[in-house]
Write a protein that holds these residues in place. Structure first.
Motif, PDB file in Angstrom:
ATOM      1  N   SER A 121      42.231 -93.164  34.853  1.00 43.92           N
ATOM      2  CA  SER A 121      42.026 -93.808  33.560  1.00 43.92           C
ATOM      3  C   SER A 121      40.982 -94.908  33.735  1.00 43.92           C
ATOM      4  O   SER A 121      40.763 -95.422  34.837  1.00 43.92           O
ATOM      5  N   THR A 122      40.309 -95.261  32.638  1.00 42.71           N
ATOM      6  CA  THR A 122      39.134 -96.125  32.737  1.00 42.71           C
ATOM      7  C   THR A 122      39.187 -97.271  31.737  1.00 42.71           C
ATOM      8  O   THR A 122      39.755 -97.160  30.646  1.00 42.71           O
ATOM      9  N   LEU A 123      38.564 -98.368  32.132  1.00 40.85           N
ATOM     10  CA  LEU A 123      38.363 -99.564  31.307  1.00 40.85           C
ATOM     11  C   LEU A 123      36.927-100.005  31.537  1.00 40.85           C
ATOM     12  O   LEU A 123      36.478-100.081  32.681  1.00 40.85           O
ATOM     13  N   LEU A 124      36.203-100.282  30.468  1.00 38.62           N
ATOM     14  CA  LEU A 124      34.792-100.656  30.574  1.00 38.62           C
ATOM     15  C   LEU A 124      34.499-101.830  29.656  1.00 38.62           C
ATOM     16  O   LEU A 124      34.950-101.855  28.509  1.00 38.62           O
ATOM     17  N   VAL A 125      33.732-102.808  30.157  1.00 34.92           N
ATOM     18  CA  VAL A 125      33.331-103.957  29.342  1.00 34.92           C
ATOM     19  C   VAL A 125      31.825-104.151  29.478  1.00 34.92           C
ATOM     20  O   VAL A 125      31.264-103.992  30.566  1.00 34.92           O
ATOM     21  N   VAL A 126      31.167-104.484  28.360  1.00 32.02           N
ATOM     22  CA  VAL A 126      29.729-104.735  28.320  1.00 32.02           C
ATOM     23  C   VAL A 126      29.501-106.090  27.659  1.00 32.02           C
ATOM     24  O   VAL A 126      30.072-106.378  26.599  1.00 32.02           O
ATOM     25  N   ALA A 127      28.664-106.927  28.273  1.00 29.91           N
ATOM     26  CA  ALA A 127      28.384-108.263  27.738  1.00 29.91           C
ATOM     27  C   ALA A 127      27.192-108.225  26.786  1.00 29.91           C
ATOM     28  O   ALA A 127      26.245-107.468  26.983  1.00 29.91           O
ATOM     29  N   THR A 128      27.231-109.075  25.756  1.00 24.70           N
ATOM     30  CA  THR A 128      26.130-109.179  24.796  1.00 24.70           C
ATOM     31  C   THR A 128      25.328-110.465  24.965  1.00 24.70           C
ATOM     32  O   THR A 128      24.287-110.621  24.334  1.00 24.70           O
ATOM     33  N   GLU A 129      25.817-111.395  25.812  1.00 24.97           N
ATOM     34  CA  GLU A 129      25.122-112.653  26.053  1.00 24.97           C
ATOM     35  C   GLU A 129      25.202-113.005  27.535  1.00 24.97           C
ATOM     36  O   GLU A 129      26.109-112.567  28.244  1.00 24.97           O
ATOM     37  N   ASP A 169      48.096 -95.198  33.960  1.00 27.56           N
ATOM     38  CA  ASP A 169      47.685 -95.435  32.584  1.00 27.56           C
ATOM     39  C   ASP A 169      47.349 -96.908  32.381  1.00 27.56           C
ATOM     40  O   ASP A 169      48.219 -97.776  32.468  1.00 27.56           O
ATOM     41  N   LEU A 170      46.088 -97.198  32.086  1.00 25.54           N
ATOM     42  CA  LEU A 170      45.625 -98.568  31.873  1.00 25.54           C
ATOM     43  C   LEU A 170      45.886 -99.075  30.452  1.00 25.54           C
ATOM     44  O   LEU A 170      45.485-100.198  30.123  1.00 25.54           O
ATOM     45  N   THR A 171      46.547 -98.290  29.614  1.00 24.92           N
ATOM     46  CA  THR A 171      46.874 -98.750  28.268  1.00 24.92           C
ATOM     47  C   THR A 171      47.597-100.092  28.322  1.00 24.92           C
ATOM     48  O   THR A 171      48.519-100.284  29.118  1.00 24.92           O
TER      49      THR A 171
END
Length: 438
Positions: A121-129, A169-171
């Protein structure tokens, strides 16, 4: 996605114009411009063999953020595509992003031999600043050293991204921006899913799961589950709570489990079984299409379908018009759209300019809503209803599927002001700005 030498995977971005526009997609120091008229679509499709925009690592800061800008209004969807393993998501505009998220993902051990080898299972984060401090608390131990329940912190600059993978499960995992000052609360984009998994514990086949997580402040209390057309498998639905002591009702029936913050429950819906889901506190509700083997083998389309996931919009968050795309994939033969409206407003619904009010049926469990399941053609479609709707597009073929929200209206439903002053208030007298107090 699970990458195989004979079937490379692709990063796909669909840009659909709701008005005349020019724009650009920026990625890894390169750019792809587009010019569209109302209703037109631009498809950006890049093979990982040419330039890999897909996340494969765990616990590594990367520069795989993609920035899309336009002069006019557009709808954006992203698809992770491989032959017989694909899923997509609506992509939220910057104005709809938040700073606090809980993700939904999936993990199960497939009873068929060797089919769960690749299903982290996967978790992804993207920064905008730049200089965005992010705290991540996972509900599972990750394959890169994150400890279940123990917060860890990273700092990302604009366009940088960070993925976590886990054999569980990363939920319920939490991803939030932290800082010492109010102006440190920068917005992030967060995603959940699974590399390649079965759904339904019924056997073959596996598929990719991919869904952008909606910020907690946009979560609601009222959701409509509309059964998927073209399947005889039924659906799995996960309810994820944002607050302690959250009660869940299905068609008015109170469920025995009470959820605390970050906890979730699974609900099983049978084939062609729709229903209403209500929660006592703001929650997130996600539907999962099941594996192909979950179909009734004697029913029509018995070999059609595979897993995908779609996070539902609460009925408090309605759109009035949108353009969306039923995406062309090699194995997909049937495309559908599910639409939810308030009862009495169905005859205002127009699909590609045609009134489809006659397609609606009363929602079991709550007669104040009506639902429609309509087969559509591949390509761009327009949907409108001035009284509001939610809609979800999906498609099935032989051991293949895709699904995503046609669009999402995400306003802050949970904003509360907290007065803070250093003097005492006596009585009920009120002084207004620039007016003398009584």
């Amino acid at each position: 996605n699970r990458s195989l030498p004979a079937t490379p995977d692709f990063a796909v971005i669909l840009v659909t114009a709701t008005e005349n526009t020019t724009g650009v997609i920026e990625y890894l120091g390169q750019s792809s411009p587009f010019t569209l008229t109302t209703g037109q679509q631009y498809t950006f499709r890049l093979s990982s063999a040419t330039l890999d925009l897909l996340h494969r690592s765990s616990g590594v800061i990367e520069n795989l953020g993609i920035h899309i800008t336009s002069s006019g209004k557009i709808a954006v969807h992203a698809i992770n595509e491989r032959y017989r393993s694909a899923d997509g998501t609506v992509v939220l505009p910057l104005t709809a992003l938040g700073k606090d998220h809980y993700i939904t993902s999936h993990f199960e051990v497939n009873p068929s031999a060797n089919l769960n080898i690749n299903n982290e299972s996967t978790l992804l984060v993207v920064a905008t600043e730049d200089n965005t401090r992010i705290e991540i608390t996972t509900t599972q131990n990750s394959i890169s050293g994150h400890i279940q329940g123990v917060p860890s912190e990273i700092t990302l600059n604009r366009g940088q991204s960070y993925q976590i993978k886990a054999r569980g499960d990363l939920t319920g995992s939490r991803v939030r921006v932290v800082g010492d000052k109010a102006d440190d609360c920068k917005k992030i984009a967060v995603y959940g899913g699974n590399k390649w998994t079965s759904v339904g514990a019924c056997g073959q086949a596996n598929d990719h799961l991919y869904q952008q997580a909606y910020p907690v402040n946009t979560w609601g209390n009222s959701f409509v589950h509309t059964a998927l057309l073209g399947r005889s498998s039924g659906e799995l639905v996960k309810v994820l709570a944002s607050e302690d002591n959250t009660e869940v009702r299905v068609n008015g029936v109170l469920q025995t489990k009470v959820l605390n913050r970050g906890e979730w429950m699974s609900l099983e819906f049978g084939a062609n079984e729709s229903g209403k889901i209500d929660t006592s506190n703001p929650s997130s509700v996600t539907v999962f299409s099941k594996s192909q083997a979950c179909n009734n083998p004697t029913a029509p389309f018995a070999t059609n379908g595979d897993p995908f996931m779609i996070t539902y919009s609460p009925t408090e968050q309605l759109l009035t018009q949108l353009d969306f795309n039923a995406y062309s994939l090699p194995s997909i033969v049937n495309h559908y759209v599910n639409i939810v409206v308030k009862a009495g407003e169905e005859n205002k619904t127009r699909l590609d300019g045609v009134n489809v009010g006659a397609s609606f049926q009363m929602l079991p469990g709550d007669p104040s809503f009506k639902i429609a399941r309509i087969e559509i053609t591949q390509g761009v479609h327009n949907l409108s209803n001035p009284s509001g709707f939610t809609a979800y597009v999906y498609g099935f073929g032989n051991i293949e599927s895709y699904g995503y929200a046609a669009g999402s209206a995400l306003v802050n439903l949970n904003f509360e002001t907290e007065p803070d002053y250093t003097f005492d208030v006596v009585g009920d007298n009120v002084a207004c700005l620039n007016q003398e107090g009584a």
